[in-house]
Structure formats: C-alpha cells, structure tokens
Scaffold this active site. Structure first.
Site, PDB file in Angstrom:
ATOM      1  N   CYS A   1      -5.691   4.962   2.487  1.00 14.56           N
ATOM      2  CA  CYS A   1      -5.974   5.871   3.612  1.00 14.56           C
ATOM      3  C   CYS A   1      -6.762   7.091   3.139  1.00 14.56           C
ATOM      4  O   CYS A   1      -7.671   7.562   3.820  1.00 14.56           O
ATOM      5  CB  CYS A   1      -4.676   6.330   4.270  1.00 14.56           C
ATOM      6  SG  CYS A   1      -3.684   4.977   4.912  1.00 14.56           S
TER       7      CYS A   1
ATOM      8  N   ARG B   1      -4.580  -0.744  10.392  1.00 15.26           N
ATOM      9  CA  ARG B   1      -5.879  -0.046  10.409  1.00 15.26           C
ATOM     10  C   ARG B   1      -6.696  -0.570  11.588  1.00 15.26           C
ATOM     11  O   ARG B   1      -7.406  -1.568  11.457  1.00 15.26           O
ATOM     12  CB  ARG B   1      -6.629  -0.283   9.088  1.00 15.26           C
ATOM     13  CG  ARG B   1      -5.870   0.204   7.891  1.00 15.26           C
ATOM     14  CD  ARG B   1      -6.616   0.006   6.584  1.00 15.26           C
ATOM     15  NE  ARG B   1      -5.668   0.140   5.484  1.00 15.26           N
ATOM     16  CZ  ARG B   1      -5.236   1.301   4.995  1.00 15.26           C
ATOM     17  NH1 ARG B   1      -5.717   2.440   5.477  1.00 15.26           N
ATOM     18  NH2 ARG B   1      -4.350   1.352   4.026  1.00 15.26           N
TER      19      ARG B   1
HETATM   20  C1  BEZ Z   1      -2.550   2.918   1.466  1.00 16.77           C
HETATM   21  O1  BEZ Z   1      -2.776   2.929   0.271  1.00 16.77           O
HETATM   22  O2  BEZ Z   1      -3.217   3.582   2.264  1.00 16.77           O
HETATM   23  C2  BEZ Z   1      -1.447   2.068   1.976  1.00 16.77           C
HETATM   24  C3  BEZ Z   1      -1.203   0.863   1.337  1.00 16.77           C
HETATM   25  C4  BEZ Z   1      -0.157   0.077   1.797  1.00 16.77           C
HETATM   26  C5  BEZ Z   1       0.608   0.493   2.876  1.00 16.77           C
HETATM   27  C6  BEZ Z   1       0.316   1.677   3.525  1.00 16.77           C
HETATM   28  C7  BEZ Z   1      -0.713   2.467   3.074  1.00 16.77           C
END
Ligand code: BEZ
Length: 236
Positions: A53, A136
C-alpha cells in the site's frame, strides 16, 4: 443474512456511483456529488502502514498532478481511522524514500471507513480474500457520476499505475471521439470505428469509400487519430 446481503452488493459498470458521506484526510466529502463534472478514481487499499500500500500511495502521490491535468480527482479509502491515515501519510512524506523518491506528499483525500460502510457499498470487502480489509479496488467514475470501469486486485499484488492512467485516457478518448479502442491501445495508435448498422455502409467501408478507414474485414475497421488530436481533448 443482512451482512451477507450488504457484502454481496457489487456496483457494476454503467451503474450510478453509490452515494455516501465520509470523513477524509482533506475534510468531509459527499461522494460523488462534490466532484460532479470531474472524472473520479475511487480506490481502496487494505491497510495503512503496510508495504505494498505504501508503494502504491507513493506512486499515486507522485502522479496526482498528471491525473489533475486529466480533470480527474483521486480518492483513496481504507478501513483505518483518521489518526492512522494522517500518521501513515506523514511517515511516507518524512521517512520513506522508496525508488529514491523523497518527500512524497499525498494531497488527495483518503477516506476514513472504520465502519466499512463505504467499502461494503462498493463491494470492496471480498470475504474469500479478507473479511477485515478492503481488496485493492479501482472505480473509474465519469463526470456524470456513472461507473465506467472497475478493477479488483488481491492484497498481495500492487496495481499498475500506467494502466490506471491508460484506462482513464482511453475512456476519455472513447467519449470524445465516439470510437472503440483495440488491445493495448495508446494515444497515437489506430482506433476502431464501430460497425455501422447497414450492409450498404459496410460494403462502402470495404470498398474504400472513406479514405480515412482501414478495414481488415467488414466488422473490423480502424482509422487514425493522432496523438496530438487525442491529447488536445483529454481532460475535457
Ligand atoms: C501490503 O503490503 O500492502 C499488504 C499486504 C498484504 C495484506 C495487506 C496489505
């Protein structure tokens, strides 16, 4: 039962964008009405202070002016609270220099959705992937507040922001020129002229009555629109 019904609501392409009010990092908003007349990209991310993110927000933060130039408002969302959003965006600006990018400031609104009401309204909670975080999602919403394209990515895969920009430019080109766009289209590539209704017109097209058209067969005709012509109408 009721929860399932709410979770099962999935807005579709061609639907009016569902309305909501929300608190954001840039103040309160009424969505989509506050942004009528602009394109909107409403996108969700699973959680603040997570690496994928963070890389996405840095990319969108860097590209914000490019989207503004296309008359497009970015609006982010996660099921985190306001203090988390503010602390995360401050950390990004002050500490993270991924790809050598320094001082990346996210100026577009980031929605606070602790209740998950907005995430559920937009089908962003997909329980097979996560019951506690939004996937997402990316909603492309036009100036008349109609949903025009939807993308969903899983938690573990960051989005392609060139593709997000290409889709926005493509949708604006479709609207401005009344054409369709072939696979992998980019400004300057040939565009597809939708087949006309009558056989007579199809025959004229095949016989080269219109010198701007190139027909591969009666149902597949293209014409050129220059990159400059496309770009002169973007954001309109
Ligand atoms: C992230 O790195 O943004 C992420 C990865 C797995 C689950 C939620 C967020």
């Amino acid at each position: 039962m009721e929860t399932n019904e709410v979770l099962n609501v999935m807005p579709r392409i061609g639907d009016a964008a569902p309305e909501f009010q929300a608190v954001t990092t840039q103040g309160n908003i009424n969505f989509p009405s506050d942004f009528t007349g602009k394109w909107k990209i409403l996108f969700s991310h699973p959680a603040d202070f997570t690496p994928v993110c963070t890389s996405e927000f840095m990319t969108f933060g860097k590209m914000d002016d490019e989207f503004k130039a296309l008359n497009c408002q970015l609006v982010g969302l996660s099921v985190d609270g306001l203090h988390s959003h503010i602390a995360w965006l401050r950390t990004i600006k002050e500490k993270i220099n991924w790809k050598g990018w320094d001082n990346v400031e996210v100026k577009f609104p980031l929605i606070v959705d602790i209740t998950m009401n907005v995430a559920k309204l937009y089908g962003m909670i997909q329980p097979g992937e996560s019951t506690t975080a939004a996937v997402r999602a990316v909603f492309f919403i036009d100036p008349n507040n109609v949903i025009r394209t939807i993308m969903y990515y899983p938690l573990s895969l960051g989005r392609n922001f060139d593709e997000i920009k290409r889709v926005l430019i493509g949708l604006q080109t479709v609207d401005n020129f009344g054409v369709a766009l072939p696979a992998d289209w980019r400004p300057g590539d040939e565009v597809i002229v939708p087949p006309a209704g009558s056989c007579g017109v199809a025959k004229d097209r095949m016989e080269g009555a219109d010198s701007n058209l190139h027909c591969y067969d009666w149902f597949f005709c293209t014409r050129n629109i220059s990159k400059e012509e496309v770009e002169s109408k973007l954001g309109k």
